[in-house]
Structures are given as C-alpha cells and as structure tokens.
Design a protein around this motif. Sequence first.
Motif, short mmCIF file in Angstrom:
data_model
loop_
_atom_site.label_atom_id
_atom_site.label_comp_id
_atom_site.label_asym_id
_atom_site.label_seq_id
_atom_site.Cartn_x
_atom_site.Cartn_y
_atom_site.Cartn_z
N GLU A 29 0.80 -1.21 0.00
CA GLU A 29 0.00 0.00 0.00
C GLU A 29 0.84 1.27 0.00
OE1 GLU A 29 -0.22 -2.38 2.24
OE2 GLU A 29 -0.31 -1.66 4.31
N ALA A 30 2.14 1.14 0.34
CA ALA A 30 2.99 2.34 0.37
C ALA A 30 3.09 2.96 -0.99
CB ALA A 30 4.37 1.98 0.90
N GLY A 31 3.12 2.18 -2.06
CA GLY A 31 3.23 2.76 -3.38
C GLY A 31 2.24 2.22 -4.38
N LEU A 35 -6.16 4.79 -3.76
CA LEU A 35 -7.23 5.39 -2.98
C LEU A 35 -8.52 5.08 -3.73
CD1 LEU A 35 -8.05 7.26 -0.59
CD2 LEU A 35 -8.02 9.14 -2.25
N ARG A 36 -9.42 4.39 -3.08
CA ARG A 36 -10.66 3.94 -3.74
C ARG A 36 -11.80 4.88 -3.38
NH1 ARG A 36 -10.54 -1.62 -0.90
NH2 ARG A 36 -10.18 -0.09 0.76
N VAL A 37 -12.24 5.64 -4.39
CA VAL A 37 -13.23 6.70 -4.20
C VAL A 37 -14.58 6.28 -4.78
CG1 VAL A 37 -13.80 9.09 -4.74
CG2 VAL A 37 -11.41 8.45 -4.29
N LEU A 38 -15.64 6.48 -4.01
CA LEU A 38 -17.01 6.23 -4.47
C LEU A 38 -17.71 7.58 -4.50
CD1 LEU A 38 -18.97 3.94 -5.26
CD2 LEU A 38 -19.66 3.82 -2.85
N ALA A 39 -18.15 8.00 -5.70
CA ALA A 39 -18.62 9.38 -5.83
C ALA A 39 -19.76 9.51 -6.83
CB ALA A 39 -17.47 10.28 -6.24
N TRP A 40 -20.33 10.69 -6.83
CA TRP A 40 -21.37 11.05 -7.79
C TRP A 40 -20.73 11.68 -9.03
CZ3 TRP A 40 -26.41 9.76 -6.65
CH2 TRP A 40 -26.65 9.38 -5.33
N PRO A 41 -21.40 11.62 -10.18
CA PRO A 41 -20.85 12.22 -11.39
C PRO A 41 -20.48 13.69 -11.17
CG PRO A 41 -22.77 10.89 -11.92
CD PRO A 41 -22.71 10.97 -10.42
N GLY A 42 -19.30 14.07 -11.66
CA GLY A 42 -18.86 15.45 -11.55
C GLY A 42 -18.04 15.75 -10.31
N ASP A 84 -12.46 3.55 0.24
CA ASP A 84 -11.79 4.29 1.30
C ASP A 84 -12.52 5.58 1.67
OD1 ASP A 84 -9.41 2.54 1.40
OD2 ASP A 84 -9.04 3.34 -0.61
N VAL A 85 -13.06 6.25 0.67
CA VAL A 85 -13.72 7.54 0.90
C VAL A 85 -14.89 7.65 -0.06
CG1 VAL A 85 -12.14 8.72 -0.71
CG2 VAL A 85 -13.31 10.04 1.10
N PHE A 86 -16.00 8.25 0.41
CA PHE A 86 -17.19 8.31 -0.43
C PHE A 86 -17.98 9.58 -0.15
CE2 PHE A 86 -18.52 6.36 3.46
CZ PHE A 86 -19.87 6.62 3.65
N LYS A 281 -8.00 1.67 3.75
CA LYS A 281 -6.63 1.17 3.80
C LYS A 281 -5.64 2.26 4.22
CE LYS A 281 -7.68 -2.94 2.16
NZ LYS A 281 -7.59 -4.15 3.03
N ASN A 282 -5.93 3.49 3.83
CA ASN A 282 -5.03 4.59 4.15
C ASN A 282 -5.88 5.82 4.50
OD1 ASN A 282 -3.14 6.71 4.21
ND2 ASN A 282 -1.85 5.72 2.67
N LYS A 283 -6.16 5.98 5.78
CA LYS A 283 -7.05 7.04 6.22
C LYS A 283 -6.42 8.42 6.07
CE LYS A 283 -9.82 4.07 9.17
NZ LYS A 283 -10.36 3.77 10.51
N LYS A 284 -5.09 8.49 6.17
CA LYS A 284 -4.41 9.77 5.97
C LYS A 284 -4.56 10.24 4.52
CE LYS A 284 -0.94 9.94 9.64
NZ LYS A 284 -1.48 11.23 10.16
N LEU A 285 -4.45 9.30 3.59
CA LEU A 285 -4.62 9.63 2.18
C LEU A 285 -6.07 10.02 1.90
CD1 LEU A 285 -3.13 9.81 -0.52
CD2 LEU A 285 -3.77 7.43 -0.96
#
Length: 355
Positions: A29-31, A35-42, A84-86, A281-285
């Motif tokens: 995970e260091a490199g 970062l796995r992002v779940l988002a809305w369009p735009g 990770d973030v959504f 996995k990486n809360k700081k990121l």
Amino acid sequence: MPHGVKKLVLSLMLLTVIFCSVLCFIPAEAGEQPLRVLAWPGYADPDIVKTFEQRTGARVEVTFVGTDLELWTKLSRNNGRDFDVFAVNTAELQRYIAKGLVSGIPVQEISNRSKQLPRFRDLNSIRGIVHNGTVYAIPYTYSEMGLIYDRQQLKKAPESITALWDKQYRGKVIAYNAGVHNFSLAAQTLRLSSPFSIPPADIPAVVDRLIALRRNVTGFYTQPEESVAMFKNRKAALMFANFGTQQVQLLKKAGVDAGYALPKEGALAWLDCWAITREAKNKKLAAAWINYLLDDLPGKALTSRQGLANTTAESPSITPEKLILWLEPVEDEARRDQLWGRIVSGSSAAKVLAP
C-alpha cells in the motif's frame, strides 16, 4: 579471477540480495495501494484526480453511482472494505453511521476547512454530521431539487410540485428513478405534515399519487447526463431535478432553453459530504483527498463545470427567501424503494401494497 576482484563481486552480489529482500518487505500500500473513491458524477473529474495523484504520488480509482440505493449497495456489500472515501448526503449518512461503516474524520488534517463558509465550518450546527463528539463527514457541495422546464413549452415557470402530475403534460414529464425522493414529493402534494415521515395510514394515498405520476412520465433517469439526453430527445416539458442546478447547466450546454423553479411547497435539498470508511486502507490519504477537494481548483471546477455550489463560496441559487427542505432520514427507506420498484413495473395499487 584475482582473489580481490572475486571478493568484490561476491560482496556486490550479497548486497544485491539484501537490497531485494528489503524491497520485498515494503508494504504494497505504500506505493501501489490505490485510494478507492465512491462518488457522484462530476465530483472526481479525470483532471482533478490527476492533479491529486501528481501532488501525492498516489493512484486513485473512482467508481461512480447514480442513486442513493446504488451507493448503499456498493458500500455495504463488503462492510465498506471495497472503498476508502465516499460522497453521501447528510440524511443518508445516518445509516452508514448506525451500521458502523464509517470512521471519524481527523478534522485537524483538513486544513482547507478554513476556506469554507462559516455555516459549513460549524459542523455541530449541521444535523447528522457529529455524533457524540465524533465528526463523521465534511461538507462538500449542495443543491435544491427544483423543477426544470422547457421555456419554449412553458411560458411561465411552474409554481407547484403538482405540475409533474398535470395532465396537460402527460408524456412530457421526466422523473428520477428512486423511491425515497418520489415518496417525499407525493407526500408534499398531499400536504402531509412531513415528507420524510409518512404514517402507515397515508401510504396507500401516496402510492396512488405515484401511480398517477407514472402515467404522466415519459421516462425515468438515474444519471444527470442521461436526464439531459432524455429531456432533449423526447421533447419533455418538465423534469424533477434530483441533481439540481447541475442538470440545468448540462441542459443549457446541450442547447435546451431550460428554466429552473423552486416549488411553493418547498424544494427538497441535499448537502453532500465526504466520509471515510471504517475499513479504509489509508485514512491519511483519504483525509488528504477531502482536504484537496476543498481547495480552490476543485471548488471552482465543481461550480463552473457542474453548476453546483461548493462550500467555500456563496451560491447565487440559494437565498434565505427561498423555501428549502433539507433532506432528513425517512421512516423506512427500504420499504419506499420496494414499493417504488413495483410502481415503476406497472403494478396496480393492490399489487404494489401486497405483503
């Protein structure tokens, strides 16, 4: 081979083995862990993502959703381990907190909060963000969900949400394909005390209203781009704008003379926030991602490209004089979605309400 040279070669070989062994023990995970992002369009355009990657050296994987139900399904499927973030609105956030799918936000690492408008910096004043002293989300963008209309077909802006049911627009109405908001809209037309808490005794009347809406509708959408194509190709007159001013801007770019109105009953409105999953996995990121999106570049892009308000600059579309109904958790989201699925399928009221 001379003894000295042989000894040097052996030493170099040994150092190579040691170096390779050390590399093998560096966590992936260091490199490599994205970062796995779940988002809305735009919310995560390619160039915005690329800039973040260049600044942090991280790799970002973005998954987009079109409905709150899809968001819940994707995030809860593996207890939040897949992301990770959504991005989620404050009303929906409550069930993620209740199920333990989110972690507290390290507010001290979100330095760009200083750029936010005072009402968005005061997290305790925003319902549902802080629980027992723990901050679970950071405000990002917001919009009311008004009525979009074709100025060529409607010379006057619609005043009421009941316009969606007006028989003169039969076959010219486009609706959002999700049960939660449509039940709230129907409750508004029936003048129930709260669109977010429908008593069991009033459910049959709401179902009847939504069946009537179905008869007026030419199509249902889930994505903003899909709504634009549908509105234009089917020569629609009216549309419920789940994505608010974002859809207005997209329609205008597509050459549609689109107007936008807030109904007298009050426009449902959402405040989307960024939250970090419990299994990130990486809360700081993840915190760095949230902080970055409060920077000037992403904020301006959100407004100029999507027509959405950001939390760092005043929006011209929402004023104190306009009646806004900020979304709240509803009485039974799963039940609303279940009944809505039956309504869209063409079922009669009796079949919709069957156990």
